[in-house]
Design an enzyme around this catalytic site. Structure first.
Site, PDB file in Angstrom:
ATOM      1  N   TRP A 150       1.160  -0.998   0.089  1.00  0.00           N
ATOM      2  CA  TRP A 150      -0.381  -0.134  -0.067  1.00  0.00           C
ATOM      3  C   TRP A 150       0.827   1.048  -0.015  1.00  0.00           C
ATOM      4  O   TRP A 150       2.296   0.968   0.678  1.00  0.00           O
ATOM      5  CB  TRP A 150      -0.848   0.264   1.244  1.00  0.00           C
ATOM      6  CG  TRP A 150      -0.779   1.591   1.051  1.00  0.00           C
ATOM      7  CD1 TRP A 150      -2.753   1.661   0.067  1.00  0.00           C
ATOM      8  CD2 TRP A 150      -1.494   2.520   2.157  1.00  0.00           C
ATOM      9  NE1 TRP A 150      -2.629   3.428   0.674  1.00  0.00           N
ATOM     10  CE2 TRP A 150      -2.166   3.469   1.554  1.00  0.00           C
ATOM     11  CE3 TRP A 150      -0.391   3.001   3.024  1.00  0.00           C
ATOM     12  CZ2 TRP A 150      -2.702   4.837   2.489  1.00  0.00           C
ATOM     13  CZ3 TRP A 150      -0.454   4.406   3.499  1.00  0.00           C
ATOM     14  CH2 TRP A 150      -1.442   5.391   3.217  1.00  0.00           C
TER      15      TRP A 150
ATOM     16  N   GLU B 194      -2.972  -2.698  -2.393  1.00  0.00           N
ATOM     17  CA  GLU B 194      -4.091  -2.367  -1.708  1.00  0.00           C
ATOM     18  C   GLU B 194      -4.461  -1.370  -2.145  1.00  0.00           C
ATOM     19  O   GLU B 194      -3.887  -0.248  -2.268  1.00  0.00           O
ATOM     20  CB  GLU B 194      -3.655  -2.522  -0.395  1.00  0.00           C
ATOM     21  CG  GLU B 194      -5.373  -2.052   0.399  1.00  0.00           C
ATOM     22  CD  GLU B 194      -4.318  -1.315   2.009  1.00  0.00           C
ATOM     23  OE1 GLU B 194      -3.236  -1.741   2.121  1.00  0.00           O
ATOM     24  OE2 GLU B 194      -5.336  -1.457   3.276  1.00  0.00           O
TER      25      GLU B 194
ATOM     26  N   LYS C  18      -6.690   2.492  -3.267  1.00  0.00           N
ATOM     27  CA  LYS C  18      -7.312   3.240  -1.838  1.00  0.00           C
ATOM     28  C   LYS C  18      -8.422   3.921  -2.815  1.00  0.00           C
ATOM     29  O   LYS C  18      -8.320   4.817  -3.699  1.00  0.00           O
ATOM     30  CB  LYS C  18      -6.827   3.831  -0.635  1.00  0.00           C
ATOM     31  CG  LYS C  18      -7.134   4.120   0.355  1.00  0.00           C
ATOM     32  CD  LYS C  18      -5.990   4.992   0.372  1.00  0.00           C
ATOM     33  CE  LYS C  18      -6.245   6.159   2.221  1.00  0.00           C
ATOM     34  NZ  LYS C  18      -5.577   5.498   3.090  1.00  0.00           N
TER      35      LYS C  18
ATOM     36  N   ASP D  40      -9.810  -3.304   1.160  1.00  0.00           N
ATOM     37  CA  ASP D  40      -9.537  -2.901   2.297  1.00  0.00           C
ATOM     38  C   ASP D  40     -10.721  -2.187   2.486  1.00  0.00           C
ATOM     39  O   ASP D  40     -11.465  -1.643   1.580  1.00  0.00           O
ATOM     40  CB  ASP D  40      -8.669  -1.289   2.837  1.00  0.00           C
ATOM     41  CG  ASP D  40      -8.584  -1.259   4.181  1.00  0.00           C
ATOM     42  OD1 ASP D  40      -9.627  -0.392   4.552  1.00  0.00           O
ATOM     43  OD2 ASP D  40      -7.303  -1.105   5.124  1.00  0.00           O
TER      44      ASP D  40
ATOM     45  N   HIS E 170     -12.069   1.513   2.288  1.00  0.00           N
ATOM     46  CA  HIS E 170     -11.012   2.114   1.210  1.00  0.00           C
ATOM     47  C   HIS E 170     -12.155   2.355  -0.665  1.00  0.00           C
ATOM     48  O   HIS E 170     -11.296   2.591  -1.291  1.00  0.00           O
ATOM     49  CB  HIS E 170      -9.911   1.298   0.625  1.00  0.00           C
ATOM     50  CG  HIS E 170      -8.747   1.553   1.655  1.00  0.00           C
ATOM     51  ND1 HIS E 170      -7.671   1.295   1.587  1.00  0.00           N
ATOM     52  CD2 HIS E 170      -8.870   2.138   3.247  1.00  0.00           C
ATOM     53  CE1 HIS E 170      -6.614   1.141   1.878  1.00  0.00           C
ATOM     54  NE2 HIS E 170      -7.650   1.850   3.231  1.00  0.00           N
TER      55      HIS E 170
ATOM     56  N   HIS F 252      -8.349  -6.580   4.427  1.00  0.00           N
ATOM     57  CA  HIS F 252      -7.864  -6.062   5.533  1.00  0.00           C
ATOM     58  C   HIS F 252      -9.423  -5.623   5.892  1.00  0.00           C
ATOM     59  O   HIS F 252     -10.321  -3.976   5.569  1.00  0.00           O
ATOM     60  CB  HIS F 252      -7.434  -4.650   5.630  1.00  0.00           C
ATOM     61  CG  HIS F 252      -6.252  -4.307   5.019  1.00  0.00           C
ATOM     62  ND1 HIS F 252      -4.780  -3.554   5.056  1.00  0.00           N
ATOM     63  CD2 HIS F 252      -4.991  -5.117   5.539  1.00  0.00           C
ATOM     64  CE1 HIS F 252      -4.038  -4.095   4.983  1.00  0.00           C
ATOM     65  NE2 HIS F 252      -3.525  -5.249   5.514  1.00  0.00           N
TER      66      HIS F 252
ATOM     67  N   ASP G  29     -11.643   6.944   5.501  1.00  0.00           N
ATOM     68  CA  ASP G  29     -11.131   5.223   6.174  1.00  0.00           C
ATOM     69  C   ASP G  29     -10.579   5.532   7.313  1.00  0.00           C
ATOM     70  O   ASP G  29      -9.236   5.405   8.410  1.00  0.00           O
ATOM     71  CB  ASP G  29     -10.151   5.297   5.604  1.00  0.00           C
ATOM     72  CG  ASP G  29      -9.685   4.123   5.906  1.00  0.00           C
ATOM     73  OD1 ASP G  29      -9.922   3.753   5.731  1.00  0.00           O
ATOM     74  OD2 ASP G  29      -8.259   4.550   5.254  1.00  0.00           O
TER      75      ASP G  29
ATOM     76  N   ASP H 242     -10.338   3.323  10.375  1.00  0.00           N
ATOM     77  CA  ASP H 242      -9.701   2.752  11.002  1.00  0.00           C
ATOM     78  C   ASP H 242     -10.585   2.762  12.097  1.00  0.00           C
ATOM     79  O   ASP H 242      -9.732   2.354  13.181  1.00  0.00           O
ATOM     80  CB  ASP H 242      -8.142   2.984  10.868  1.00  0.00           C
ATOM     81  CG  ASP H 242      -8.391   2.457   9.246  1.00  0.00           C
ATOM     82  OD1 ASP H 242      -8.116   1.711   9.099  1.00  0.00           O
ATOM     83  OD2 ASP H 242      -7.863   3.398   8.766  1.00  0.00           O
TER      84      ASP H 242
ATOM     85  N   ASP I 294      -7.008  -4.853   9.988  1.00  0.00           N
ATOM     86  CA  ASP I 294      -6.442  -3.445   9.435  1.00  0.00           C
ATOM     87  C   ASP I 294      -7.377  -2.418  10.674  1.00  0.00           C
ATOM     88  O   ASP I 294      -8.214  -1.487   9.621  1.00  0.00           O
ATOM     89  CB  ASP I 294      -6.151  -2.657   8.504  1.00  0.00           C
ATOM     90  CG  ASP I 294      -6.067  -1.180   8.209  1.00  0.00           C
ATOM     91  OD1 ASP I 294      -4.643  -1.338   9.293  1.00  0.00           O
ATOM     92  OD2 ASP I 294      -5.787  -0.885   7.372  1.00  0.00           O
TER      93      ASP I 294
HETATM   94  C1  RNT Z   1      -3.911   2.765   4.315  1.00  0.00           C
HETATM   95  C2  RNT Z   1      -3.690   1.137   4.592  1.00  0.00           C
HETATM   96  C3  RNT Z   1      -3.008   0.627   5.075  1.00  0.00           C
HETATM   97  C4  RNT Z   1      -2.530   0.559   5.817  1.00  0.00           C
HETATM   98  C5  RNT Z   1      -1.826  -0.338   7.135  1.00  0.00           C
HETATM   99  C6  RNT Z   1      -0.931   0.349   8.380  1.00  0.00           C
HETATM  100  O1  RNT Z   1      -5.377   3.341   4.527  1.00  0.00           O
HETATM  101  O2  RNT Z   1      -5.348   0.717   5.001  1.00  0.00           O
HETATM  102  O3  RNT Z   1      -3.610  -0.747   5.081  1.00  0.00           O
HETATM  103  O4  RNT Z   1      -3.559   1.295   7.368  1.00  0.00           O
HETATM  104  O5  RNT Z   1      -0.870  -0.554   6.492  1.00  0.00           O
HETATM  105 ZN    ZN Z   2      -5.730  -1.304   4.862  1.00  0.00          ZN
END
Ligand code: RNT
Ligand code: ZN
Length: 416
Positions: free
Chosen positions: A183, A224, A226, A257, A260, A284, A292, A294, A324
């Site tokens: 990523w 990955e 986004k 993810d 994303h 993720h 995003d 998290d 994640d």
């Molecule tokens: C960022 C991605 C990535 C990170 C991690 C720390 O938007 O989701 O995967 O969160 O690698």
């Molecule tokens: Zn991620």
């Protein structure tokens, strides 16, 4: 008859075998991210996360050293049932005497030997890995692999190549594949003048990374995508279309993810689309709140849908489940445990669905009964099956938090 026995009978009436569900659940690995414990700081001196990702909150007890992080992981993992892997970032290297001398483009397997020792000690199923292309002075103008300056691109190419070697070492040591997820934060805050050239540069950089020999059976490379990040709102070089086409044409895999995508897009619907073309799909699992963000994964409908797609398509060995998220506003160990347990609960929920019957109803256009059955299943006592799962594994049920509270009082409170 105890609660489990009763619940087992209730599920059996719908043709669901709870014993089989429990067995299957115990065999599905979840890759738990190391970065929840220290707010994505790492050991290589990088400092707070940057590149469009952000940890918010200042709850006391952040792991400040490798020893602290490992101790925290050990406690957190001891409260999670099922097969576990640890997901590491390159920034978690143990540099020792190389600190300040060896940069990320020259990290070697030996810098990760303590992680292997640790993973073996606590009996993990494997180690997954991520190049850390953020929180570093070589991220220039917010760009890495797509930077116009070749020396910047080359630095990150070397870093990713180094990561492939380290991944092979993990796979050999752990006797299990290693997922390497790439990523990058590359993007622009405002309306671009050129959307294509950075993508062409990223494509070339990735090709160069993959040009080094690595054992494809042991090392699985994923990219990955986004949609946007904080400060990079207008353009993301590695967006969904870019990486899906890249992965498909290069024989690597996509990592989805669920933070994303646009807010009404769902990863549950993307999984089966990718399964139609790919042998492997990586995830993720996170929880984006309006962006995003998290947040810690909770047991919500989309998580259940994601797990249903994995289970009912017999894809438990194709979909690599990773976590994640990073929340610094609550006890970090608890954050880990809650998120991981919720993924397992959602998998169990999926395993307890009469999937064959439901699919047949769909094919027969019997949508009324399909809805009735789906809704009936929601209130069956699957909590009793979950409790049995924990009991059989020797794990604490709802009182697991006592151990975390205890640790907080004894250990975390002294961390300033
Ligand atoms: C960022 C991605 C990535 C990170 C991690 C720390 O938007 O989701 O995967 O969160 O690698
Ligand atoms: Zn991620």
């Amino acid at each position: 008859m105890n609660r489990y026995e009763q619940a087992k009978e209730m599920f059996a009436k719908y043709g669901v075998d709870t014993e089989k569900a429990l067995d299957t659940l115990a065999g599905i690995p979840v890759s738990v991210h190391c970065w929840q414990g220290d707010d994505v700081v790492g050991f290589d001196g990088a400092g707070a996360a940057s590149g469009g990702i952000q940890t918010t909150g200042n709850y006391p007890g952040r792991a400040r050293t490798p020893e602290e992080l490992m101790a925290d992981i050990e406690l957190a993992f001891s409260l999670m049932a099922g097969k576990k892997r640890v997901n590491l970032h390159a920034s978690y290297a143990f540099l020792g005497k190389d600190k300040g001398k060896v940069d990320r483009d020259a990290y070697r397997p030996e810098h990760f030997a303590p992680w292997v020792e640790f993973a073996k000690k606590i009996g993990l199923d494997g180690i997954d890995f991520n190049p850390t292309c953020f929180s570093h002075p070589m991220v220039k103008d917010g760009l890495t692999l797509s930077h116009p300056d070749e020396s910047v691109r080359k630095f990150w190419i070397r870093h990713c190549q180094a990561c492939l070697k380290i991944a092979e070492y993990f796979a050999d040591e752990m006797n299990s594949h290693c997922l390497v997820n790439i990523w990058i934060p590359d993007g622009l805050k405002d309306v671009p003048a050129d959307r294509l050239t950075p993508r062409l540069r990223l494509k070339d950089s990735l090709d160069e990374i993959l040009s080094v020999p690595y054992d494809k059976k042991k090392v699985i490379v994923a990219v990955e995508s986004k949609v946007f990040g904080i400060g990079v709102e207008s353009y993301t070089v590695g967006n969904n279309e870019f990486y899906q086409n890249y992965a498909a044409t290069r024989g690597i895999c996509c990592l989805l993810d669920n933070g994303h995508y646009h807010p009404t897009e769902v990863v549950s619907d993307k999984i089966p689309s990718l399964l139609a073309f790919y042998d492997k799909v990586a995830l993720h699992v996170t929880r984006g709140v309006r962006w995003d963000s998290d947040h810690v994964v909770i047991l919500e409908d989309e998580l259940k849908e994601i797990c249903k797609e994995i289970v009912r398509n017999n894809a438990t060995d194709k979909v690599m489940i990773g976590l994640d998220y990073f929340d610094a506003s609550i006890n970090r160990i608890s954050a880990w445990v809650v998120g991981e347990r919720n993924v397992q609960k959602a998998l169990l929920f999926a395993l307890l669905q009469p999937s064959t019957e439901l699919k047949a109803m769909q094919d027969a256009a019997n949508f009324t009964e399909q809805m009735v059955l789906q809704e009936e299943m929601k209130t069956l006592p699957y909590g009793d099956i979950w409790d049995e799962y924990l009991r059989r594994g020797g794990f604490a049920g709802a009182d697991w938090f006592e151990k975390v509270r205890d640790y907080e009082k004894k250990v975390l409170k002294d961390r300033k």
